[in-house]
Design a protein around this motif. Sequence first.
Motif, mmCIF file in Angstrom:
data_model
loop_
_atom_site.group_PDB
_atom_site.id
_atom_site.type_symbol
_atom_site.label_atom_id
_atom_site.label_comp_id
_atom_site.label_asym_id
_atom_site.label_seq_id
_atom_site.Cartn_x
_atom_site.Cartn_y
_atom_site.Cartn_z
ATOM 1 N N ASP A 41 0.897 -1.116 -0.053
ATOM 2 C CA ASP A 41 0.071 -0.052 -0.047
ATOM 3 C C ASP A 41 0.785 1.222 0.026
ATOM 4 O O ASP A 41 2.009 1.145 0.431
ATOM 5 C CB ASP A 41 -0.911 0.053 1.354
ATOM 6 C CG ASP A 41 -2.113 -1.184 0.939
ATOM 7 O OD1 ASP A 41 -2.088 -1.525 -0.003
ATOM 8 O OD2 ASP A 41 -3.085 -1.023 1.959
ATOM 9 N N ARG A 65 -2.408 4.894 8.754
ATOM 10 C CA ARG A 65 -1.693 5.467 7.820
ATOM 11 C C ARG A 65 -1.107 6.834 8.012
ATOM 12 O O ARG A 65 -1.439 7.604 8.765
ATOM 13 C CB ARG A 65 -2.993 5.709 6.546
ATOM 14 C CG ARG A 65 -3.892 6.723 6.663
ATOM 15 C CD ARG A 65 -4.746 7.093 5.292
ATOM 16 N NE ARG A 65 -4.880 6.007 4.406
ATOM 17 C CZ ARG A 65 -4.455 6.300 3.172
ATOM 18 N NH1 ARG A 65 -3.958 7.019 2.871
ATOM 19 N NH2 ARG A 65 -4.743 5.544 2.281
ATOM 20 N N GLN A 69 1.019 1.836 5.663
ATOM 21 C CA GLN A 69 0.224 0.826 6.520
ATOM 22 C C GLN A 69 0.979 -0.764 6.407
ATOM 23 O O GLN A 69 0.964 -1.637 7.346
ATOM 24 C CB GLN A 69 -1.274 0.812 6.632
ATOM 25 C CG GLN A 69 -2.151 1.822 7.171
ATOM 26 C CD GLN A 69 -3.169 1.810 7.169
ATOM 27 O OE1 GLN A 69 -4.075 1.646 6.341
ATOM 28 N NE2 GLN A 69 -3.855 1.382 8.416
ATOM 29 N N ASP A 119 0.385 3.915 1.699
ATOM 30 C CA ASP A 119 0.190 4.601 2.842
ATOM 31 C C ASP A 119 0.927 4.378 4.111
ATOM 32 O O ASP A 119 0.656 4.843 5.065
ATOM 33 C CB ASP A 119 -1.252 4.676 3.418
ATOM 34 C CG ASP A 119 -2.022 3.506 3.440
ATOM 35 O OD1 ASP A 119 -0.957 2.438 3.453
ATOM 36 O OD2 ASP A 119 -3.121 3.139 3.977
HETATM 37 MG MG MG Z 1 -4.472 1.883 4.279
#
Ligand code: MG
Length: 325
Positions: free
Chosen positions: A94, A201, A98, A96
């Motif tokens: 991802d 995030r 995360q 972000d």
């Molecule tokens: Mg996320």
Amino acid sequence: MHELSLIIPCYNEEQALPFLYKAICEVTDIMSEQKFEFIFVNDGSEDKTLDIIKNLSVKDKRIRYISFSRNFGKEAAMYAGLEAANGDFMVIMDADMQDPPNLLPEMYGYVKKGEYDSVATRRVTREGEPPIRSFFAKQFYKIINKISSLDIVDGARDFRLMSCQMAEAILSMKEYNRFSKGIYGWVGFKTKWLPFKNIERVAGETKWSFWKLFLYSLEGIVGFSTTPLAIASILGLIFCIVSFSFIVYIIVKTIIFNNPVAGWPSLACIILFISGIQLFCMGIIGQYLSKTYLETKGRPIYIIKETERMNSSKKMKRKKYIKSI
Ligand code: MG
Ligand code: UDP
């Protein structure tokens, strides 16, 4: 030396991308013996995500990008990334943060000797997530594991490192309604699970509303289990038996005791109840029918508007170019 392809689906991630790029550069410095390519998939972002990616790709030749003609969803973005990747190993991550990039060296450690085909990750905590979302997520995992042949671990992420052989197997599943967590399990291969603590995030907002997650979970259930259809038939059977017993009861009561059952309220309740169940079952069948309908259309999973290759040779014919990705 191996080449690793990092596939990063991005939808409105202008705020998170600078942090991510910094973090992946730190990791690739540590893993300096491996070769890297970064494939950013811009899933129809409305913010400056594409501009940021383009700027990065000018600076860093390891960066490639695919930009969709609109938002096709994360599943389509992951598929496009896998199709475009050239590495010996593919990593889906991802944008972000995360999916912590610093887990990469450990993940690579498991696959490099050929001991495992894939290293998957799961969150062991759900801190920072709304409790109602965690509750429904847990229930979903319980249900899907019961009614399908899949074994999806609670908290499983899409963050995964896999061999190109496994990626090829995933790509061979060309279904339009995609549910990756199920597809990973379905294709098999030896997988090592790495647990990690949930991280919030780094910037921006989640793109998954509760409703979107609900629809996605239906995708998983309809895509990997036909149990709901069996439930519909079993319910039908149960109601047939109950109604038959009821008819016998009424006939006996009328003939022997000369006492017909009176009252339309009870009748109205029964009719409403039964028609509710009927509509519910039709809804289940409708779900399968609608998915089948979409599959038969054979639409492409995504449509590309531009890539870095398109920029470098603008004269390339469209078809030729799509093939070359
Ligand atoms: Mg996320
Ligand atoms: N994403 C995407 N297309 C979408 C929604 C999300 O490519 O339609 C990407 C998003 O940019 C991020 C990843 O998928 O890199 C996970 O999304 P998000 O963080 O919003 O989901 P969450 O972590 O909250 O489940």
